[in-house]
Motif scaffolding. Structure first.
Motif, PDB file in Angstrom:
ATOM      1  N   THR A 161      -0.196  13.154 -39.143  1.00  0.00           N
ATOM      2  CA  THR A 161       0.865  12.160 -39.401  1.00  0.00           C
ATOM      3  C   THR A 161       2.260  12.767 -39.260  1.00  0.00           C
ATOM      4  N   TRP A 162       2.404  14.037 -39.644  1.00  0.00           N
ATOM      5  CA  TRP A 162       3.698  14.721 -39.526  1.00  0.00           C
ATOM      6  C   TRP A 162       3.652  15.723 -38.377  1.00  0.00           C
ATOM      7  N   PRO A 163       4.599  15.755 -37.428  1.00  0.00           N
ATOM      8  CA  PRO A 163       5.801  14.909 -37.399  1.00  0.00           C
ATOM      9  C   PRO A 163       5.671  13.667 -36.514  1.00  0.00           C
ATOM     10  N   LEU A 164       4.440  13.329 -36.086  1.00  0.00           N
ATOM     11  CA  LEU A 164       4.245  12.199 -35.171  1.00  0.00           C
ATOM     12  C   LEU A 164       4.892  10.918 -35.688  1.00  0.00           C
ATOM     13  N   LEU A 165       4.552  10.537 -36.924  1.00  0.00           N
ATOM     14  CA  LEU A 165       5.052   9.261 -37.450  1.00  0.00           C
ATOM     15  C   LEU A 165       6.558   9.286 -37.695  1.00  0.00           C
ATOM     16  N   LEU A 166       7.116  10.480 -37.926  1.00  0.00           N
ATOM     17  CA  LEU A 166       8.574  10.588 -38.058  1.00  0.00           C
ATOM     18  C   LEU A 166       9.235  10.220 -36.733  1.00  0.00           C
ATOM     19  N   TYR A 167       8.730  10.813 -35.627  1.00  0.00           N
ATOM     20  CA  TYR A 167       9.292  10.522 -34.301  1.00  0.00           C
ATOM     21  C   TYR A 167       9.132   9.047 -33.939  1.00  0.00           C
ATOM     22  N   VAL A 168       7.936   8.505 -34.196  1.00  0.00           N
ATOM     23  CA  VAL A 168       7.682   7.099 -33.862  1.00  0.00           C
ATOM     24  C   VAL A 168       8.570   6.179 -34.704  1.00  0.00           C
ATOM     25  N   SER A 169       8.681   6.463 -36.005  1.00  0.00           N
ATOM     26  CA  SER A 169       9.490   5.624 -36.900  1.00  0.00           C
ATOM     27  C   SER A 169      10.962   5.650 -36.503  1.00  0.00           C
ATOM     28  N   LEU A 170      11.490   6.848 -36.233  1.00  0.00           N
ATOM     29  CA  LEU A 170      12.898   6.961 -35.819  1.00  0.00           C
ATOM     30  C   LEU A 170      13.133   6.245 -34.495  1.00  0.00           C
ATOM     31  N   SER A 171      12.178   6.382 -33.578  1.00  0.00           N
ATOM     32  CA  SER A 171      12.297   5.695 -32.278  1.00  0.00           C
ATOM     33  C   SER A 171      12.336   4.188 -32.466  1.00  0.00           C
ATOM     34  N   LEU A 172      11.457   3.671 -33.328  1.00  0.00           N
ATOM     35  CA  LEU A 172      11.416   2.228 -33.571  1.00  0.00           C
ATOM     36  C   LEU A 172      12.700   1.732 -34.228  1.00  0.00           C
ATOM     37  N   LEU A 173      13.238   2.510 -35.171  1.00  0.00           N
ATOM     38  CA  LEU A 173      14.481   2.105 -35.842  1.00  0.00           C
ATOM     39  C   LEU A 173      15.645   2.051 -34.854  1.00  0.00           C
ATOM     40  N   VAL A 174      15.716   3.056 -33.974  1.00  0.00           N
ATOM     41  CA  VAL A 174      16.783   3.078 -32.958  1.00  0.00           C
ATOM     42  C   VAL A 174      16.599   1.920 -31.978  1.00  0.00           C
ATOM     43  N   ILE A 175      15.345   1.740 -31.501  1.00  0.00           N
ATOM     44  CA  ILE A 175      15.054   0.661 -30.544  1.00  0.00           C
ATOM     45  C   ILE A 175      15.323  -0.704 -31.176  1.00  0.00           C
ATOM     46  N   GLY A 176      14.864  -0.901 -32.414  1.00  0.00           N
ATOM     47  CA  GLY A 176      15.057  -2.179 -33.091  1.00  0.00           C
ATOM     48  C   GLY A 176      16.532  -2.510 -33.281  1.00  0.00           C
TER      49      GLY A 176
END
Length: 295
Positions: A262-277
């Motif tokens: 989960t770390w750091p995969l979900l950190l990268y995915v979450s940050l990417s989604l927040l920026v994209i959103g």
């Protein structure tokens, strides 16, 4: 831009969200669902690439030695193999170890080997790992020519098919993520356009009384960014919870299956989604407003 103007924009943003709760909820839900699909696909692509790299590292060259070779010749061959370019690890497999491995593979049918008696038909061998899978096809013919080497095998057809598969997975995954991101943008832009359309009179009135385009645009942009951020946050939380549960279940059943932690995969995915959103929310508001500002 003065501080009072910034405060006005922020107040107007939250007033608009409160006043149009149903449309705001629809926008957040659309962003969340769209980015949820995109986020899970990103997780899948990252894991696919990781599994592909793992499979590539498992490819090795098996060097089988002649039966009549001496200990000195075995040591000499091992030293030669060590000096070959790209070789990162060498493991010697004795005849006895090879026989034990084969018995383990046979499992309950290992009694079939009783027919060979005390004779061990397996040769002494070396297992070679290299720094890049592409080196294998170059090294195998050179190793084959060494004195005392019976044969060097690496499953050429399997390796070539593996390289083709990993290439398709990487490029195909990247292409699908791009296409899905574009589809997400299209869906969200159209959802926000409905919100703006419902407030077109408000925009027209502000335009007629002399408000500049950017004075009208900023509250809508901030609203789009906020709704996009909230939708992305919802998607990120859901992905974190579901992927964590999937990972625990997979590791409980298949402890050595190479899924990313989960770390750091979900950190990268979450940050990417927040920026994209956030970016898509702003872009959606900007694109949707253009038509109504032409008064």
């Amino acid at each position: 831009m003065s501080l009072s103007t910034k405060e006005y924009f922020i107040k107007e943003t939250f007033k608009s969200i409160k006043r149009n709760q149903l449309m705001s909820l629809a926008s957040v839900s659309t962003v969340a669902l769209s980015l949820l699909v995109l986020g899970f696909f990103m997780v899948m692509v990252f894991n696919t690439n990781h599994i592909a790299k793992y499979l590539e590292t498992q490819v090795q060259i098996s060097v089988y030695m002649a039966d009549d070779i001496s200990e000195e010749e075995l040591s000499s061959t091992k030293e030669i193999l060590k000096t070959m370019p790209g070789v990162t690890e060498i493991k010697a497999i004795t005849k006895e170890e090879a026989l034990e491995r084969f018995k383990e593979r046979l499992g309950s049918q290992s009694t079939l080997l009783d027919s060979i008696g005390e004779e061990n038909p397996f040769p002494y061998s070396f297992e070679l790992h290299v720094d890049a899978p592409e080196r294998i096809s170059q090294l195998a013919p050179r190793i084959d020519e060494l004195e005392g080497v019976e044969t060097a095998k690496f499953g050429q057809e399997v390796v070539e098919n593996l390289f083709k598969l990993t290439k398709i997975l990487r490029w195909g995954g990247a292409l699908l993520v791009c296409l899905l991101a574009m589809a997400t943008l299209f869906i969200i832009v159209n959802t926000i356009r409905i919100t703006v359309f419902a407030r077109r009179r408000e925009v027209n009135i502000m335009k007629y009384v002399g408000a500049t385009d950017w004075f009208i645009r900023w509250p809508f942009l901030l609203e789009g960014m906020f709704l996009g951020f909230v939708g992305a946050l919802v998607a990120a939380i859901i992905i974190n919870q579901i992927y964590g549960a999937i990972l625990n279940n997979v590791h409980a059943a298949l402890a050595f299956f190479p899924l990313l932690p989960t770390w750091p995969l979900l950190l990268y995915v979450s940050l990417s989604l927040l920026v994209i959103g956030t970016a898509i929310g702003a872009a959606g508001s900007f694109i949707s407003l253009r038509k109504f500002l032409k008064v």
